[in-house]
Design an enzyme around this catalytic site. Sequence first.
Site, PDB file in Angstrom:
ATOM      1  N   LYS A   1       4.459   7.511  20.861  1.00 36.70           N
ATOM      2  CA  LYS A   1       3.665   7.833  19.659  1.00 36.70           C
ATOM      3  C   LYS A   1       2.214   7.425  19.878  1.00 36.70           C
ATOM      4  O   LYS A   1       1.288   8.155  19.509  1.00 36.70           O
ATOM      5  CB  LYS A   1       4.276   7.098  18.455  1.00 36.70           C
ATOM      6  CG  LYS A   1       3.507   7.200  17.154  1.00 36.70           C
ATOM      7  CD  LYS A   1       4.187   8.134  16.170  1.00 36.70           C
ATOM      8  CE  LYS A   1       3.354   8.522  14.969  1.00 36.70           C
ATOM      9  NZ  LYS A   1       2.938   7.402  14.139  1.00 36.70           N
TER      10      LYS A   1
ATOM     11  N   GLY B   1       0.858  -1.184   0.000  1.00 32.72           N
ATOM     12  CA  GLY B   1       0.000   0.000   0.000  1.00 32.72           C
ATOM     13  C   GLY B   1       0.888   1.225   0.000  1.00 32.72           C
ATOM     14  O   GLY B   1       1.924   1.251  -0.693  1.00 32.72           O
TER      15      GLY B   1
ATOM     16  N   ARG C   1      -1.883   6.572  -1.127  1.00 33.10           N
ATOM     17  CA  ARG C   1      -2.069   5.923  -2.426  1.00 33.10           C
ATOM     18  C   ARG C   1      -2.926   6.806  -3.325  1.00 33.10           C
ATOM     19  O   ARG C   1      -3.995   7.242  -2.906  1.00 33.10           O
ATOM     20  CB  ARG C   1      -2.771   4.580  -2.239  1.00 33.10           C
ATOM     21  CG  ARG C   1      -1.834   3.483  -1.861  1.00 33.10           C
ATOM     22  CD  ARG C   1      -2.564   2.177  -1.729  1.00 33.10           C
ATOM     23  NE  ARG C   1      -3.397   2.139  -0.533  1.00 33.10           N
ATOM     24  CZ  ARG C   1      -4.292   1.206  -0.297  1.00 33.10           C
ATOM     25  NH1 ARG C   1      -4.507   0.256  -1.169  1.00 33.10           N
ATOM     26  NH2 ARG C   1      -4.985   1.209   0.822  1.00 33.10           N
TER      27      ARG C   1
ATOM     28  N   LEU D   1       2.857   2.874   2.492  1.00 30.41           N
ATOM     29  CA  LEU D   1       4.209   2.815   3.045  1.00 30.41           C
ATOM     30  C   LEU D   1       5.040   1.681   2.426  1.00 30.41           C
ATOM     31  O   LEU D   1       6.231   1.843   2.167  1.00 30.41           O
ATOM     32  CB  LEU D   1       4.120   2.646   4.571  1.00 30.41           C
ATOM     33  CG  LEU D   1       5.025   3.542   5.403  1.00 30.41           C
ATOM     34  CD1 LEU D   1       4.955   4.986   4.979  1.00 30.41           C
ATOM     35  CD2 LEU D   1       4.704   3.416   6.876  1.00 30.41           C
TER      36      LEU D   1
ATOM     37  N   ARG E   1      -4.574  -9.267  -8.188  1.00 28.14           N
ATOM     38  CA  ARG E   1      -3.678  -8.109  -7.969  1.00 28.14           C
ATOM     39  C   ARG E   1      -2.354  -8.275  -8.703  1.00 28.14           C
ATOM     40  O   ARG E   1      -1.791  -7.305  -9.199  1.00 28.14           O
ATOM     41  CB  ARG E   1      -3.409  -7.936  -6.479  1.00 28.14           C
ATOM     42  CG  ARG E   1      -4.631  -7.417  -5.800  1.00 28.14           C
ATOM     43  CD  ARG E   1      -4.326  -6.737  -4.499  1.00 28.14           C
ATOM     44  NE  ARG E   1      -5.621  -6.411  -3.908  1.00 28.14           N
ATOM     45  CZ  ARG E   1      -5.835  -5.457  -3.068  1.00 28.14           C
ATOM     46  NH1 ARG E   1      -4.837  -4.708  -2.661  1.00 28.14           N
ATOM     47  NH2 ARG E   1      -7.041  -5.226  -2.578  1.00 28.14           N
TER      48      ARG E   1
ATOM     49  N   ASN F   1      -1.012   9.844  19.625  1.00 28.01           N
ATOM     50  CA  ASN F   1      -2.143   9.506  18.756  1.00 28.01           C
ATOM     51  C   ASN F   1      -3.440   9.369  19.555  1.00 28.01           C
ATOM     52  O   ASN F   1      -4.511   9.750  19.069  1.00 28.01           O
ATOM     53  CB  ASN F   1      -1.877   8.195  17.994  1.00 28.01           C
ATOM     54  CG  ASN F   1      -0.859   8.361  16.867  1.00 28.01           C
ATOM     55  OD1 ASN F   1      -0.292   7.395  16.403  1.00 28.01           O
ATOM     56  ND2 ASN F   1      -0.618   9.583  16.427  1.00 28.01           N
TER      57      ASN F   1
END
Length: 303
Positions: free
Chosen positions: A182, A9, A131, A11, A35, A186
């Site tokens: 983190k 995706g 994306r 990253l 895919r 968040n």
Amino acid sequence: MSWHILGVGALGSLWATRLARAGVPVRIILRSSQRLADYQRAGGLTLSEVGESSLHAIPAELPEANTSIQRLLVACKAYDAEAAIARLAPRLANNCEILLLQNGLGSQQAIAERWPQARCIFVSSTEGAYREGPLQVVFAGRGQNWLGDPNGGSAPVWLDELDRAGIPQIWSTDIVARLWRKLALNCAINPLTVLHDCRNGDLLQYREQLAALCQELGTLLEANGQAPAATDLQDEVLRVIEATAANYSSMYQDVRLGRRTEIAYLLGHACRSADALGVAVPLLHDLHDRLRKRLSLRGLPTD
Ligand code: NAD
Ligand code: KPL
């Protein structure tokens, strides 16, 4: 030795294209024949940065391919990561390395416990990518990647491949503390942006609410043996809000786009951990309940 990238995706594509561009051997793993066929038709992954696009024809395969995997970068969402690895588990070499790029906490520990033969390296990233299409990624924000092994041990020799590829990296000896910090940021910011339906900067109107949440989060970090990660938490929350004032948080964007959030690995993890340790966090529980109700109203998963 080749890198394998699972979760192609935003990253995952950002890592794959930069490694490939630097001549580092890399293979991407796509989840279905459909895919894989789409990828082959597109001729590769497209990376856009500073207005320029480049196409990278990186070798691709399915999870069921039969070559062994020595170094795996997992860039799926936290809720998909364990099941995605399980599909290719027979291919993992005994002493393989698994790099886990997931936000929050909980998924990494579950994976490390399930595959004890692997060296699991946790990654905390502040790089930004999104994306534009299924096989097109936009490099949206420069940042940093901290990598570390929660069980200690020396820095891997392949970090110089990241340097060559222009992937910023710092080897961290306290990666779990960094991920907790983190997570706390968040938990203080992202749910409130969803509940107040606002940009990060608008949260400055709710300073008292932020202060009370930071107090509980600090207590929780200390109870988890992460006292240094609790230092000046509220100041950093306010600094991050100011620095990203015009932005919408990642959770806000997920909800807006009707995508599943990583709530279970952020606020959910904080609440579960507090319960397990017997720490009272009534505000975090209340925030978690209100957020889950909001997700449910929008028809989104609450875990
Ligand atoms: P994404 O949704 O863009 O990509 C995840 C990819 O994993 C998708 O392409 C999906 O199809 C694939 N996938 C899911 N299950 C799979 C399976 N079984 N087999 C193969 N592929 C599978 O997510 P993202 O934005 O790249 O985020 C990945 C992780 O990185 C998240 O935990 C996120 O919080 C974290 N992160 C993202 C950013 C960012 O800017 N995008 C920044 C920092 C951290
Ligand atoms: O990391 C973030 C996110 O949007 O996920 C910020 C807003 C910077 C902190 O919560």
